[in-house]
Scaffold this motif. Sequence first.
Motif, mmCIF file in Angstrom:
data_model
loop_
_atom_site.group_PDB
_atom_site.id
_atom_site.type_symbol
_atom_site.label_atom_id
_atom_site.label_comp_id
_atom_site.label_asym_id
_atom_site.label_seq_id
_atom_site.Cartn_x
_atom_site.Cartn_y
_atom_site.Cartn_z
ATOM 1 N N GLY A 268 0.800 -1.118 -0.012
ATOM 2 C CA GLY A 268 0.102 -0.067 -0.047
ATOM 3 C C GLY A 268 0.842 1.458 -0.060
ATOM 4 O O GLY A 268 2.037 1.169 -0.063
ATOM 5 N N THR A 269 0.244 2.366 0.094
ATOM 6 C CA THR A 269 0.846 3.705 -0.165
ATOM 7 C C THR A 269 1.651 4.030 1.378
ATOM 8 O O THR A 269 3.017 4.340 1.342
ATOM 9 C CB THR A 269 -0.208 4.801 -0.251
ATOM 10 N N TRP A 270 1.061 3.733 2.388
ATOM 11 C CA TRP A 270 1.749 4.283 3.759
ATOM 12 C C TRP A 270 1.810 2.916 4.727
ATOM 13 O O TRP A 270 0.949 2.312 4.714
ATOM 14 C CB TRP A 270 0.995 5.284 4.444
ATOM 15 N N ARG A 271 3.098 2.538 4.888
ATOM 16 C CA ARG A 271 3.331 1.471 5.809
ATOM 17 C C ARG A 271 3.164 2.195 7.194
ATOM 18 O O ARG A 271 3.594 2.946 7.578
ATOM 19 C CB ARG A 271 4.614 0.760 5.684
ATOM 20 N N GLY A 272 2.309 1.295 8.182
ATOM 21 C CA GLY A 272 2.192 1.700 9.405
ATOM 22 C C GLY A 272 1.811 0.494 10.555
ATOM 23 O O GLY A 272 2.034 -0.681 10.044
ATOM 24 N N THR A 273 1.886 1.033 11.603
ATOM 25 C CA THR A 273 1.710 -0.087 12.789
ATOM 26 C C THR A 273 0.508 0.352 13.557
ATOM 27 O O THR A 273 0.054 1.409 13.705
ATOM 28 C CB THR A 273 2.895 -0.099 13.704
ATOM 29 N N VAL A 274 -0.366 -0.579 13.847
ATOM 30 C CA VAL A 274 -1.754 -0.567 14.671
ATOM 31 C C VAL A 274 -1.378 0.136 16.130
ATOM 32 O O VAL A 274 -0.564 -0.828 16.710
ATOM 33 C CB VAL A 274 -2.706 -1.760 14.359
ATOM 34 N N VAL A 275 -1.760 1.320 16.378
ATOM 35 C CA VAL A 275 -1.401 1.698 17.863
ATOM 36 C C VAL A 275 -2.927 1.340 18.723
ATOM 37 O O VAL A 275 -2.719 0.930 19.751
ATOM 38 C CB VAL A 275 -1.516 3.272 17.577
ATOM 39 N N HIS A 276 -3.959 1.308 18.016
ATOM 40 C CA HIS A 276 -5.168 0.907 18.861
ATOM 41 C C HIS A 276 -6.239 0.695 17.763
ATOM 42 O O HIS A 276 -6.395 1.215 16.582
ATOM 43 C CB HIS A 276 -5.854 2.173 19.424
ATOM 44 N N ALA A 277 -7.196 -0.168 18.226
ATOM 45 C CA ALA A 277 -8.224 -0.613 17.311
ATOM 46 C C ALA A 277 -9.617 -0.541 18.124
ATOM 47 O O ALA A 277 -9.715 -1.245 19.157
ATOM 48 C CB ALA A 277 -8.218 -2.034 16.703
ATOM 49 N N GLU A 278 -10.688 0.091 17.343
ATOM 50 C CA GLU A 278 -11.963 0.184 18.225
ATOM 51 C C GLU A 278 -12.939 -0.877 17.296
ATOM 52 O O GLU A 278 -13.224 -0.388 16.285
ATOM 53 C CB GLU A 278 -12.453 1.479 18.094
ATOM 54 N N HIS A 279 -13.346 -1.593 17.861
ATOM 55 C CA HIS A 279 -14.160 -2.620 17.444
ATOM 56 C C HIS A 279 -15.803 -2.334 17.849
ATOM 57 O O HIS A 279 -16.043 -2.549 18.881
ATOM 58 C CB HIS A 279 -13.949 -4.113 17.815
ATOM 59 N N LEU A 280 -16.432 -1.640 17.039
ATOM 60 C CA LEU A 280 -17.879 -1.076 17.260
ATOM 61 C C LEU A 280 -18.710 -1.991 16.532
ATOM 62 O O LEU A 280 -19.933 -1.591 16.792
ATOM 63 C CB LEU A 280 -17.828 0.348 16.415
ATOM 64 N N GLY A 281 -18.681 -3.214 16.009
ATOM 65 C CA GLY A 281 -19.697 -3.909 15.422
ATOM 66 C C GLY A 281 -19.854 -3.690 13.786
ATOM 67 O O GLY A 281 -19.395 -4.360 13.075
ATOM 68 N N ALA A 282 -20.543 -2.533 13.642
ATOM 69 C CA ALA A 282 -20.901 -2.201 12.301
ATOM 70 C C ALA A 282 -19.598 -1.488 11.573
ATOM 71 O O ALA A 282 -19.480 -1.757 10.569
ATOM 72 C CB ALA A 282 -22.170 -0.946 12.338
ATOM 73 N N ASP A 283 -18.775 -0.698 12.399
ATOM 74 C CA ASP A 283 -17.686 -0.264 11.850
ATOM 75 C C ASP A 283 -16.295 -0.796 12.706
ATOM 76 O O ASP A 283 -16.382 -1.280 14.023
ATOM 77 C CB ASP A 283 -17.573 1.355 11.935
ATOM 78 N N THR A 284 -15.066 -0.563 12.254
ATOM 79 C CA THR A 284 -13.782 -0.775 13.136
ATOM 80 C C THR A 284 -12.923 0.517 12.605
ATOM 81 O O THR A 284 -12.792 0.742 11.452
ATOM 82 C CB THR A 284 -13.065 -1.931 12.504
ATOM 83 N N ASN A 285 -12.376 1.206 13.772
ATOM 84 C CA ASN A 285 -11.748 2.159 13.578
ATOM 85 C C ASN A 285 -10.160 1.974 13.754
ATOM 86 O O ASN A 285 -9.970 1.462 15.184
ATOM 87 C CB ASN A 285 -12.130 3.361 14.516
ATOM 88 N N LEU A 286 -9.392 2.074 12.969
ATOM 89 C CA LEU A 286 -8.032 1.781 13.264
ATOM 90 C C LEU A 286 -7.101 3.217 13.449
ATOM 91 O O LEU A 286 -7.209 4.000 12.665
ATOM 92 C CB LEU A 286 -7.369 0.889 11.941
ATOM 93 N N TYR A 287 -6.324 3.100 14.323
ATOM 94 C CA TYR A 287 -5.232 4.184 14.576
ATOM 95 C C TYR A 287 -3.861 3.519 14.157
ATOM 96 O O TYR A 287 -3.532 2.691 14.906
ATOM 97 C CB TYR A 287 -5.245 4.889 15.942
ATOM 98 N N LEU A 288 -3.495 4.107 13.066
ATOM 99 C CA LEU A 288 -2.214 3.633 12.713
ATOM 100 C C LEU A 288 -1.162 4.564 12.654
ATOM 101 O O LEU A 288 -1.346 5.846 12.249
ATOM 102 C CB LEU A 288 -2.454 3.148 11.110
ATOM 103 N N ASP A 289 0.191 4.430 13.188
ATOM 104 C CA ASP A 289 1.333 5.180 13.218
ATOM 105 C C ASP A 289 2.207 4.921 11.853
ATOM 106 O O ASP A 289 2.739 3.871 11.786
ATOM 107 C CB ASP A 289 2.000 4.867 14.561
ATOM 108 N N THR A 290 1.962 5.811 11.067
ATOM 109 C CA THR A 290 2.479 5.494 9.407
ATOM 110 C C THR A 290 3.854 6.319 9.106
ATOM 111 O O THR A 290 4.095 7.299 10.038
ATOM 112 C CB THR A 290 1.747 5.990 8.349
ATOM 113 N N GLU A 291 4.639 5.888 8.724
ATOM 114 C CA GLU A 291 6.161 6.449 8.459
ATOM 115 C C GLU A 291 6.136 7.606 7.632
ATOM 116 O O GLU A 291 6.735 8.450 8.021
ATOM 117 C CB GLU A 291 6.902 5.143 7.604
#
Length: 332
Positions: A268-291
């Motif tokens: 992909g365009t930006w490589r990153g590491t998952v800092v936190h994941a919010e599992h909301l059922g209908a959605d998932t919010n990922l917080y990525l620390d990218t280079e």
Amino acid sequence: MGSLSLQQIRKSFGATDVLKGIDLEVGDGEFCVFVGPSGCGKSTLLRIIAGLEDTSSGAVMIDGTRVENTAPAQRGIAMVFQSYALYPHLNVRDNMALGLKQAKTPSAVIDSQIAKASAMLSLEPYLKRRPAELSGGQRQRVAIGRAVVRDPKLFLFDEPLSNLDAALRVNTRLEIARLHRELSATMIYVTHDQVEAMTLADRIVVMNGGVIEQVGAPMELYNAPANLFVAGFIGSPKMNFIDGARLGESAKTIGVRPEHIAVNGTEGTWRGTVVHAEHLGADTNLYLDTEKAGLITVRLFGEYAAAPGEELFATPDPARVYRFGEDGKRVG
């Protein structure tokens, strides 16, 4: 019904300028929402329309008539507040009827108006109850009914859902939307909640620091924000803002909404590491620390299995990337 024209409205409290020249036209039957952060001037502007606050300068016109020197009771408006402001010793019917009685409205008209409003708002079973016997949502419906019976030119709502829990906010929001459709009334609604604004408004007025940043239909503001402030205020989770220099862009700031970013485990365009994941059922919010882009938020529809420390690649949709110049205005 009730058109509204605001012309160069200014308001100062001492040396503090709260409103800095507001121009706005609201058409008959329109549902217009004022939205913005605390202190932006939206409630002050509503109070000026209602006649509860004087202007420092400028003109307020309702149905083509200037009303700055007209008493609130003579402006043809009805206001619904954040607090229900019901009389605890009066039952629902008497709370709804009080304003009409004070205006010496004939009894037959009062009965007709209360019957109409209580049917619209499903209040018939509660007409003999007092406010203490009602839930928060029912009390707010009574406050709305008290406004409806007056058959005003303008309905003014000042954060009417703030005191309700999440489920009641949704239900009451639906009631207000249905009421607008049935009455074809002009409604001005103040909120700090952009979800309320997006779901109710024909047009949204985004305010910040006493000025109007942008006026438009909900999806117009979502798809074509005029500047950084509007782009960041409309949408949840909020838009990612990235320093253009980090990405080799000529624009000062690059914006991309979390829902317009795809993720992949291999490329992909930006490589990153998952800092936190919010599992909301209908959605998932990922917080990525990218280079390259720094910390970004990605919104994925449905459940996406990701855990902190996992490596992922993020790719923005090139057709949904926004560019902003040094002055914060959108340039592409």
